[in-house]
Design a protein around this motif. Structure first.
Motif, PDB file in Angstrom:
ATOM      1  N   UNK A 412       0.807  -1.234   0.000  1.00  0.00           N
ATOM      2  CA  UNK A 412       0.000   0.000   0.000  1.00  0.00           C
ATOM      3  C   UNK A 412       0.834   1.275   0.000  1.00  0.00           C
ATOM      4  N   UNK A 413       2.131   1.175   0.282  1.00  0.00           N
ATOM      5  CA  UNK A 413       2.975   2.372   0.290  1.00  0.00           C
ATOM      6  C   UNK A 413       3.457   2.754  -1.104  1.00  0.00           C
ATOM      7  N   UNK A 414       3.414   1.801  -2.040  1.00  0.00           N
ATOM      8  CA  UNK A 414       3.977   2.015  -3.369  1.00  0.00           C
ATOM      9  C   UNK A 414       2.887   2.413  -4.355  1.00  0.00           C
ATOM     10  N   UNK A 415       3.133   3.497  -5.089  1.00  0.00           N
ATOM     11  CA  UNK A 415       2.188   3.923  -6.118  1.00  0.00           C
ATOM     12  C   UNK A 415       2.299   2.974  -7.306  1.00  0.00           C
ATOM     13  N   UNK A 416       1.196   2.369  -7.665  1.00  0.00           N
ATOM     14  CA  UNK A 416       1.168   1.413  -8.770  1.00  0.00           C
ATOM     15  C   UNK A 416      -0.077   1.640  -9.611  1.00  0.00           C
ATOM     16  N   UNK A 417      -0.109   0.997 -10.770  1.00  0.00           N
ATOM     17  CA  UNK A 417      -1.246   1.191 -11.665  1.00  0.00           C
ATOM     18  C   UNK A 417      -1.618  -0.086 -12.384  1.00  0.00           C
ATOM     19  N   UNK A 418      -2.828  -0.129 -12.876  1.00  0.00           N
ATOM     20  CA  UNK A 418      -3.319  -1.288 -13.612  1.00  0.00           C
ATOM     21  C   UNK A 418      -4.328  -0.816 -14.649  1.00  0.00           C
ATOM     22  N   UNK A 419      -4.309  -1.452 -15.818  1.00  0.00           N
ATOM     23  CA  UNK A 419      -5.287  -1.194 -16.870  1.00  0.00           C
ATOM     24  C   UNK A 419      -6.117  -2.453 -17.031  1.00  0.00           C
ATOM     25  N   UNK A 420      -7.431  -2.311 -17.003  1.00  0.00           N
ATOM     26  CA  UNK A 420      -8.301  -3.478 -17.149  1.00  0.00           C
ATOM     27  C   UNK A 420      -9.375  -3.185 -18.187  1.00  0.00           C
ATOM     28  N   UNK A 421      -9.813  -4.256 -18.834  1.00  0.00           N
ATOM     29  CA  UNK A 421     -10.840  -4.151 -19.878  1.00  0.00           C
ATOM     30  C   UNK A 421     -11.903  -5.212 -19.619  1.00  0.00           C
ATOM     31  N   UNK A 422     -12.981  -4.872 -18.931  1.00  0.00           N
ATOM     32  CA  UNK A 422     -14.042  -5.858 -18.682  1.00  0.00           C
ATOM     33  C   UNK A 422     -14.577  -6.424 -19.988  1.00  0.00           C
ATOM     34  N   UNK A 423     -14.805  -7.734 -20.041  1.00  0.00           N
ATOM     35  CA  UNK A 423     -15.289  -8.360 -21.290  1.00  0.00           C
ATOM     36  C   UNK A 423     -16.767  -8.080 -21.524  1.00  0.00           C
ATOM     37  N   UNK A 424     -17.062  -7.061 -22.302  1.00  0.00           N
ATOM     38  CA  UNK A 424     -18.457  -6.675 -22.524  1.00  0.00           C
ATOM     39  C   UNK A 424     -19.257  -7.767 -23.217  1.00  0.00           C
ATOM     40  N   UNK A 425     -18.583  -8.621 -23.999  1.00  0.00           N
ATOM     41  CA  UNK A 425     -19.320  -9.661 -24.717  1.00  0.00           C
ATOM     42  C   UNK A 425     -19.849 -10.750 -23.797  1.00  0.00           C
ATOM     43  N   UNK A 426     -19.384 -10.782 -22.536  1.00  0.00           N
ATOM     44  CA  UNK A 426     -19.876 -11.795 -21.602  1.00  0.00           C
ATOM     45  C   UNK A 426     -20.947 -11.244 -20.669  1.00  0.00           C
ATOM     46  N   UNK A 427     -21.333  -9.984 -20.848  1.00  0.00           N
ATOM     47  CA  UNK A 427     -22.316  -9.348 -19.973  1.00  0.00           C
ATOM     48  C   UNK A 427     -23.670  -9.295 -20.665  1.00  0.00           C
ATOM     49  N   UNK A 428     -24.698  -9.694 -19.954  1.00  0.00           N
ATOM     50  CA  UNK A 428     -26.049  -9.626 -20.512  1.00  0.00           C
ATOM     51  C   UNK A 428     -26.642  -8.228 -20.393  1.00  0.00           C
ATOM     52  N   UNK A 429     -26.170  -7.455 -19.415  1.00  0.00           N
ATOM     53  CA  UNK A 429     -26.597  -6.068 -19.260  1.00  0.00           C
ATOM     54  C   UNK A 429     -25.475  -5.307 -18.568  1.00  0.00           C
ATOM     55  N   UNK A 430     -25.725  -4.040 -18.296  1.00  0.00           N
ATOM     56  CA  UNK A 430     -24.676  -3.180 -17.748  1.00  0.00           C
ATOM     57  C   UNK A 430     -24.688  -3.100 -16.228  1.00  0.00           C
ATOM     58  N   UNK A 431     -25.545  -3.881 -15.560  1.00  0.00           N
ATOM     59  CA  UNK A 431     -25.692  -3.733 -14.104  1.00  0.00           C
ATOM     60  C   UNK A 431     -24.377  -3.960 -13.375  1.00  0.00           C
ATOM     61  N   UNK A 432     -23.755  -5.115 -13.602  1.00  0.00           N
ATOM     62  CA  UNK A 432     -22.513  -5.427 -12.909  1.00  0.00           C
ATOM     63  C   UNK A 432     -21.395  -4.469 -13.262  1.00  0.00           C
ATOM     64  N   UNK A 433     -21.307  -4.082 -14.530  1.00  0.00           N
ATOM     65  CA  UNK A 433     -20.272  -3.145 -14.952  1.00  0.00           C
ATOM     66  C   UNK A 433     -20.480  -1.789 -14.304  1.00  0.00           C
ATOM     67  N   UNK A 434     -21.734  -1.353 -14.202  1.00  0.00           N
ATOM     68  CA  UNK A 434     -22.018  -0.086 -13.538  1.00  0.00           C
ATOM     69  C   UNK A 434     -21.624  -0.113 -12.076  1.00  0.00           C
ATOM     70  N   UNK A 435     -21.905  -1.230 -11.389  1.00  0.00           N
ATOM     71  CA  UNK A 435     -21.501  -1.379  -9.987  1.00  0.00           C
ATOM     72  C   UNK A 435     -19.989  -1.258  -9.871  1.00  0.00           C
ATOM     73  N   UNK A 436     -19.266  -1.933 -10.756  1.00  0.00           N
ATOM     74  CA  UNK A 436     -17.805  -1.901 -10.717  1.00  0.00           C
ATOM     75  C   UNK A 436     -17.275  -0.473 -10.861  1.00  0.00           C
TER      76      UNK A 436
END
Length: 686
Positions: A412-436
């Motif tokens: 937690x002391x070190x500044x770090x980063x991450x890039x993520x791309x949720x798989x939209x083709x596996x989602x039936x709607x945007x509910x879970x993505x919106x929560x995220x």
């Protein structure tokens, strides 16, 4: 004796229970209601299915500070009356490896705290049942809340949570495995984990060579993208959009109402949002470069940016691009010339030999053969893989958040980063993505940023290569075929481009030709499929220009040395075109030049061509009708031209001959006249 009696009694009880079960079963089978229901099911052709009790997670609190309330909302399906739930809390996790271990065996290692046989409150109008718990780091909560159970979260970390559904007899019916995160105190001097979310939509070609539009599964992904950014549903979360331009273009040319409505929603959703630049279609850059088509990659980049700029709500950011197939050093050099400064690469494309050994989220740079390496970030596919788990649709966003929190707790002391791309083709709607997205914005240990912010704040910790793309049927003659197609398309464009206005049929035809050429270069097509798109270009132009008919063969008589010859050219199209008339004759000169540009209106056009006859008599005039550049032949014809007047040279020769004749006649007349006027001499005889 007692030891002998108890087993006998136990066996008798088992027999009695079995007998009772048989009696109940017989009673059910003999029930008229059972047989009526069975008959109805058989009549409908549907098999009898036993309804299985289940429990689903509707929502939960994920970030818990000290003395916070943990709320969890559940949806019970086919649960029997008087069902209860158990809440099991496990030991805190502070590493991703421990998180993955717990995810693999969610029912083991729990036991920090358990609340058993909680009665379920009445559900609300939406069928949602909510529970809440007081949390505290103390042995006992400082403030007791009447009727509210409490959970002891003594340390910071990621806590496994299991919610078990039981029937009235205590039999386990179903379970949910999720997590909650006990966060540090407010004001802690700790660096957040920088999280950049890229919502990427890519898919097969949506436009066939015949021009029909079929989006397939990509349509659902675009729907999710439009929903998650709908301002009527939630405040605008920070996320970068990456969409294949050919999919957006397909929506624009489709005549289906639902596609028009979807495009309008996407335009609204992408207002003031970062949209990455993309090639019009995904490319196998290695194959393009091997075919000496490096410049054509720039053509694909420009075409993709033009589509996104015109059809979406914001201008695309041409300095950033998501690569989906390969990234050779030559490609990066080409992209640098196209003003691309940062590329995002899925980790599945990275060479596994250079894979990072640490589980921490780090930046990653490609290793091109350039003087200065291009900045790049690896897209971590493991963190969003929870969305693709078949058994975690409702818990997926919370698993992703717990995964990110576990990464943060590693350092937690070190500044770090991450890039993520949720798989939209596996989602039936945007509910879970919106929560995220909402929970990342609300998190005290995560910071939602754009990709450039990660690059600006972090130094590269690895130089990594990208694996070459797999062979995909790129024919050896594609370069020549593409060049021919482009030549044909440009030739037609030159016929109408200077005079065509927006949204006219001729302008739409130009766009159709360009679209087919762009689609022909898509990654994954076979050679036959590529040829089909290119063939559309040649056939379409051939059928179109067949409506231009050259002058019919005829004889024309010139009555003077210089005249204009009338030619009749028919344009059977419904719009004007510009053509070039190439003229050739051995006995005629052309004062205005032997190549003339002419604008033909629909119908029969009379074209006046100035000529000069060199001699009298018949002359053959060859006429070729071409596109303005001369690369596209539209037809040819011949005219026979008869010149009845003398040319200038003939007149001069005749005049000279007449002058000589007159001079000879004058001298001859003068000589005879003189001889008659002189007296005759006398002859003297000697």
């Amino acid at each position: 004796m007692g030891s002998e009696t108890r087993p006998r009694d136990s066996g008798n009880r088992r027999l009695s229970a079995r007998a009772l079960g048989l009696v109940v079963a017989l009673a059910v089978l003999s029930s008229p209601a059972f047989w009526l229901a069975n008959a109805a099911a058989q009549e409908d052709g549907a098999p009898l299915e036993e309804l299985t009790p289940a429990i689903e997670l509707a929502s939960q609190t994920i970030w818990i500070a000290d003395e916070d309330i943990f709320r969890v909302s559940l949806r019970l399906l086919n649960a029997p009356d008087e069902s209860t739930v158990d809440i099991n809390i496990g030991l805190p996790i502070r590493s991703r490896s421990a998180f993955l271990d717990r995810l693999a065996e969610p029912s083991t290692g729990l036991g920090l705290q358990q609340i058993s046989r909680m009665a379920m409150p009445e559900p609300d109008a939406n069928g949602i049942t909510s529970l809440q718990f007081a949390t505290s780091s103390r042995a006992e909560p400082e403030l007791e809340t009447a009727g509210v159970p409490w959970l002891k979260l003594s340390a910071e970390g990621v806590y496994p949570v299991s919610i078990v559904l039981r029937d009235s007899d205590g039999l386990r019916l179903d379970a949910i495995h999720t997590f909650l995160v006990r966060t540090p105190p407010v004001g802690s001097d700790l660096s957040p984990l920088l999280v950049s979310t890229v919502l990427s939509v890519s898919g097969p070609l949506a436009v066939s060579p015949e021009g029909t539009v079929e989006l397939g599964a990509s349509e659902s992904s675009l729907q999710v993208l439009a929903e998650v950014f709908d301002p009527r549903i939630r405040p605008q979360p920070l996320a970068t959009v990456s969409v294949d331009p050919h999919l957006v273009d397909a929506l624009a040319i489709s005549e289906q109402t639902e596609h028009t409505m979807l495009l309008a929603r996407l335009q609204q959703a992408t207002i003031n949002r970062q949209i990455t630049s993309n090639t019009y279609v995904p490319l196998d850059s290695d194959a393009w470069i091997d075919q000496d088509l490096s410049l054509q990659i720039g053509w694909q980049v420009e075409a993709g940016a033009a589509v996104l700029d015109e059809l979406l709500g914001s201008q695309s950011d041409r300095t950033i691009m998501v690569l989906t197939t390969s990234a050779s050093p030559e490609l990066l050099q080409r992209l640098q010339r196209e003003r691309v400064e940062l590329v995002l690469v899925p980790d599945t494309l990275l060479d596994p030999a250079n894979e990072l050994v640490s589980t921490s989220a780090k930046t990653s740079f490609l290793l091109p053969a350039l003087d200065e390496p291009m900045e790049a970030l690896a897209i971590d596919s493991t963190v969003t893989a929870h969305f693709s788990r078949g058994d975690s649709n409702d818990t997926a966003p919370y698993l992703v958040l717990a995964d990110l929190a576990a990464r943060w707790y590693e350092d937690p002391q070190q500044l770090r980063g991450i890039v993520m791309a949720p798989p939209l083709d596996s989602l039936s709607d945007s509910t879970g993505l919106g929560v995220l997205l909402d929970e990342i914005s609300a998190s005290p240990i995560l910071s939602s940023v754009d990709p450039s912010t990660i690059v600006e704040n972090l130094e590269p910790e690895a130089l990594r290569r990208v694996r070459p793309a797999e062979e995909n049927g790129f024919g050896e003659d594609y370069q020549a075929a593409l060049s021919d197609g482009q030549r044909i398309a440009r030739s037609y464009q030159n016929m109408v481009d200077p005079i065509a206005t927006v949204d006219t049929p001729e302008r739409q035809l130009i766009e159709t030709l360009d679209r087919a050429l762009l689609l022909s270069g898509a990654y994954g097509l076979t050679e036959t499929q590529r040829d089909a798109y290119l063939a559309v270009v040649a056939q379409t132009v051939r059928d179109t220009v067949a409506a231009i008919q050259p002058p019919i063969r005829q004889r024309i008589t010139l009555t003077s040395r210089s005249e204009s010859i009338p030619m009749l050219i028919r344009n059977s199209l419904d719009h004007d075109v510009i053509v070039r008339l190439d003229l050739k004759s051995d006995k005629l000169d052309f004062p205005d030049g032997d190549s003339l540009l002419w604008r033909l209106s629909p119908g029969v056009n009379q074209v006046q061509v100035p000529v000069q006859a060199k001699t009298s008599g018949d002359a053959v005039l060859e006429i070729k009708v071409n596109s303005p550049t001369g690369l596209l032949a539209l037809g040819e014809s011949q005219l026979t031209v008869r010149a009845t007047s003398l040319s200038g040279a003939g007149v001069g020769i005749a005049a000279a001959a007449l002058a000589i004749l007159m001079l000879w006649w004058a001298r001859n007349w003068w000589s005879r006249h003189r001889s008659k006027s002189e007296p005759q001499k006398s002859s003297v005889s000697l």
